[in-house]
Design a protein around this motif. Structure first.
Motif, PDB file in Angstrom:
ATOM      1  N   ASP A   1      -0.640  -5.054  -5.324  1.00  0.00           N
ATOM      2  CA  ASP A   1      -0.856  -3.577  -3.929  1.00  0.00           C
ATOM      3  C   ASP A   1      -1.187  -3.928  -2.582  1.00  0.00           C
ATOM      4  N   PHE A   2      -2.113  -5.338  -2.520  1.00  0.00           N
ATOM      5  CA  PHE A   2      -1.623  -6.245  -2.040  1.00  0.00           C
ATOM      6  C   PHE A   2      -0.456  -6.502  -0.866  1.00  0.00           C
ATOM      7  N   GLY A   3      -0.005  -6.920  -2.169  1.00  0.00           N
ATOM      8  CA  GLY A   3       1.662  -7.314  -1.478  1.00  0.00           C
ATOM      9  C   GLY A   3       2.724  -6.066  -1.142  1.00  0.00           C
ATOM     10  N   LEU A   4       2.479  -4.956  -2.008  1.00  0.00           N
ATOM     11  CA  LEU A   4       2.993  -3.770  -1.656  1.00  0.00           C
ATOM     12  C   LEU A   4       2.622  -3.156  -0.079  1.00  0.00           C
ATOM     13  N   TYR A   5       1.769  -3.300  -0.168  1.00  0.00           N
ATOM     14  CA  TYR A   5       1.488  -2.899   1.282  1.00  0.00           C
ATOM     15  C   TYR A   5       1.786  -3.027   2.401  1.00  0.00           C
ATOM     16  N   LEU A   6       1.349  -4.886   2.506  1.00  0.00           N
ATOM     17  CA  LEU A   6       2.095  -6.341   3.254  1.00  0.00           C
ATOM     18  C   LEU A   6       2.955  -5.736   3.280  1.00  0.00           C
ATOM     19  N   GLY A   7       4.563  -5.777   2.655  1.00  0.00           N
ATOM     20  CA  GLY A   7       6.073  -6.000   2.587  1.00  0.00           C
ATOM     21  C   GLY A   7       5.872  -4.925   2.987  1.00  0.00           C
ATOM     22  N   SER A   8       5.439  -3.504   2.538  1.00  0.00           N
ATOM     23  CA  SER A   8       5.793  -2.369   3.769  1.00  0.00           C
ATOM     24  C   SER A   8       5.920  -2.259   5.159  1.00  0.00           C
ATOM     25  N   ALA A   9       4.283  -2.933   5.321  1.00  0.00           N
ATOM     26  CA  ALA A   9       4.472  -2.796   6.580  1.00  0.00           C
ATOM     27  C   ALA A   9       5.255  -4.354   7.441  1.00  0.00           C
ATOM     28  N   LEU A  10       5.603  -4.920   6.951  1.00  0.00           N
ATOM     29  CA  LEU A  10       7.046  -6.470   7.497  1.00  0.00           C
ATOM     30  C   LEU A  10       8.318  -5.289   7.169  1.00  0.00           C
ATOM     31  N   ILE A  11       8.165  -4.275   6.917  1.00  0.00           N
ATOM     32  CA  ILE A  11       9.583  -4.098   6.459  1.00  0.00           C
ATOM     33  C   ILE A  11       9.354  -2.872   7.552  1.00  0.00           C
TER      34      ILE A  11
END
Length: 638
Positions: free
Chosen positions: A47-57
């Motif tokens: 979930d942390f990966g999903l959140y951070l990845g969404s912010a990176l996009i």
């Protein structure tokens, strides 16, 4: 053996499947204090990966972009890794011991657009060179306890931003994950290298997925892994990947805390480097020398009986190194002698194993299924010692360019002195250095070419895509899918690979003799008086050596010093080491005359990672040659 872990053709999918299967099991654990670790679950990590990845996009990171990741081992490294890969980008990792020149070169050469930085100290250094990093658009500070300067982003603030985006229905990261192709890069690793400028090794999702898919030994979700090697290095990284695939928990430790953490975590498996085992061996032997004579005697009896029994058992199991192909007569004689040893020494071994050897096994936690040592060659006496006392040290072999594993010992193929059988799906050629002919496999030669020494060429799904923006270097080492490792090896008669040196490390004397320095250095380091060494002699009449003397070793001989500066200045120290070099590198020990050490010089500081050694403790020979050029000239002045 049926593989039980999750598999897929890209790492983002492996991360998703692991979260679905292992849910609330601990994935990684950060050390808080002695005996106490804070875990993060597979579901939370994903979930942390999903959140951070969404912010990176949202920040503008596109599929197939490159993202710098400057950090040592910590949970935030894995969060950043998840995010980068899941949004379709590739990370460019390096540790905090990187120099400013390396930071500038790696980030510029890799075309990194965003850079994760572990702590405030490293951030200051990166900010100072930002004017030279014209492609870097964002810096992200990873340490949650550090103050984030103006203009710099915070990892956990980005996580919170991503959480908001996903709550609003943003699912762009899932679209990115669905479009990842097996041939896409997942990482661009710049080799620390023993020679020259770092090269960017391009590894694909398919490269690493093959390593996970072909794991040749079983792991279970209740296995515990201790992480001490640099996480940015491909060797430690593959251990993290196989841990994720199999639902294991990885605990972060350090050289400073590893003794306590071995006892607290009781790891069942661990990636390790030869230096760890060499230090542990020296510490054990020091304790033995200082013990009461009765305890010394018990240790010697226990170890000797273990060698006799286990050495014989290894022979009967086909685990004794065979370089020449034993005939029937030799097998019969060795079998008879082995049977006698087992019959005679087994009672003593049984009596002393639990009393003496079990205490030694507790030093590493007492629960090891095995540890795979890589990144350099184990010294033969260290390799034998731990395997004979019952700590299964399984040596592996590979390079960053092979993702990295090309061969690894398993328990059924634990052949001391080798790096084990080839990794599944891997092909091997042994090539004559002089004429380029294939020595193995070659049906016209005895044993298809087993036992013959030559250059190792590898082919398989783990071989890199090539060096980034360096076609010339790529063409030098990759041809028709075959990767020229530059290492020299032998394929044994019990179907294992033995590494004997490196073609690039080969020393050529003035008389034309070619020799490998590594076996000589390993023999020198068997002396308790020698901590580190490097053999020199390229284009000289004979060999010399640079020696780092051992403070502990000389203290045991009654020669105590406050530091290496004081120790190296003593004449008797140099005399004793010269005597050791003469004894160890001798005709009696199988060394040729031209391999003998003519003279040596003592160094007043040890070889250190980031200076004279790579992160996997390999000597940067070109750095040592340059740094100690005057001392080397003195060796050959006479």
């Amino acid at each position: 053996m049926k593989f039980k872990g999750v598999v897929a053709d890209n790492l983002a999918e492996i991360y998703r499947l692991a979260a679905d299967r292992y849910e609330d099991l601990p994935a990684f654990a950060a050390r808080l204090r002695k005996g106490e670790f804070k875990p993060v679950s597979y579901r939370d990590l994903y979930d942390f990966g999903l959140y951070l990845g969404s912010a990176l996009i949202e920040l503008g990171v596109k599929s197939r972009d490159h993202v710098g990741l400057l950090s040592d081992n910590r949970v935030e490294w894995n969060i950043a890794d998840y995010a980068i890969l899941m949004c379709g980008a590739a990370d460019v990792p390096r540790g905090t011991d990187v120099t400013n020149q390396e930071i500038e070169y790696i980030l510029r050469h890799s075309d990194s657009k965003l850079v994760f930085v572990e702590n405030a100290k490293l951030l200051e250094r990166v900010i100072r060179i930002m004017p030279k990093l014209d492609r870097v658009e964002h810096l992200v500070l990873m340490d949650p306890d550090a103050k984030t300067p103006k203009g710099v982003l915070s990892l956990y603030e980005l996580v919170e931003r991503g959480k908001v985006l996903r709550a609003e229905g943003n699912r762009e990261i899932e679209e990115r994950m669905a479009n990842i192709q097996p041939d896409d890069l997942f990482t661009l690793i710049y080799t620390s290298g023993t020679t020259g400028t770092p090269k960017g090794v391009q590894l694909t999702h398919a490269n690493m997925a093959s390593q996970v898919r072909n794991l040749p030994f079983p792991l279970e979700p209740d296995d515990r892994m201790l992480s001490i090697l640099p996480i940015w290095h491909s060797y430690e990284r593959i251990f993290h990947m196989i841990a994720i695939s199999n639902g294991c928990c990885t605990y972060f430790t350090s050289l400073r805390t590893i003794a306590d953490d071995l006892k607290a975590v009781k790891p069942t498996i661990m990636a390790s480097a030869p230096r760890l085992w060499e230090n542990l061996y020296l510490r054990i032997m020091k304790n033995v020398r200082e013990a009461h004579w009765i305890r010394r005697g018990l240790f010697k009896a226990a170890y000797f009986s273990s060698r006799m029994v286990k050495g014989s058992v290894f022979f009967f199991q086909g685990k004794e190194l065979d370089l020449h192909g034993r005939g029937f007569g030799e097998r019969v004689v060795k079998g008879l002698l082995g049977g006698i040893k087992i019959l005679f020494f087994t009672p003593l071994y049984i009596a002393l194993n639990s009393v003496v050897l079990e205490n030694l096994r507790q030093v590493v936690g007492g629960s090891f299924k095995g540890t795979v040592s890589g990144g350099g060659a184990l010294q033969p006496h260290v390799d034998e010692f731990f395997n004979y006392i019952g700590v299964p040290v399984q040596e592996g072999y590979g390079l960053t360019e092979t993702s990295p594993v090309a061969a690894v010992r398993t328990i059924p193929k634990l052949v001391i002195g080798s790096v084990g059988p080839l990794y599944p799906e891997t092909e091997l050629r042994i090539v004559d250095l002089n004429n380029g002919e294939i020595l193995y496999p070659n049906s016209s030669l005895k044993g298809d070419g087993r036992g013959l020494k030559g250059e190792i060429h590898l082919k398989g799904p783990q071989v890199m895509k090539g060096y980034y923006k360096d076609q010339e270097s790529t063409d030098r080492v990759l041809r028709d899918g075959w990767f020229n490792t530059g290492d020299i090896g032998i394929y044994t008669y019990n179907d294992c690979l033995k590494i004997v040196g490196r073609s690039k490390d080969t020393i050529v004397l003035l008389n034309g003799e070619n020799l490998e320095p590594i076996p000589i250095e390993a023999q020198l380091c068997e002396s308790p008086l020698v901590d580190q060494c490097m053999v020199v002699g390229q284009d000289r009449k004979h060999l010399g050596a640079l020696i780092v003397p051992s403070l502990d070793g000389f203290a045991s001989e009654g020669i105590k010093a406050a530091d290496l500066e004081e120790l190296s200045a003593r004449k008797e120290v140099a005399q004793m080491i010269r005597a050791e070099a003469k004894r160890l590198i001798s005709d009696e020990n199988g060394f040729k005359k031209y391999e003998h050490i003519h003279d040596l010089r003592l160094l007043r500081k040890p070889f250190e990672v980031g200076e004279e050694m790579t992160n996997t403790f390999k000597i940067k020979r070109h750095v040592v040659d340059e740094k100690y050029a005057d001392l080397i000239d003195q060796i050959f002045a006479g």
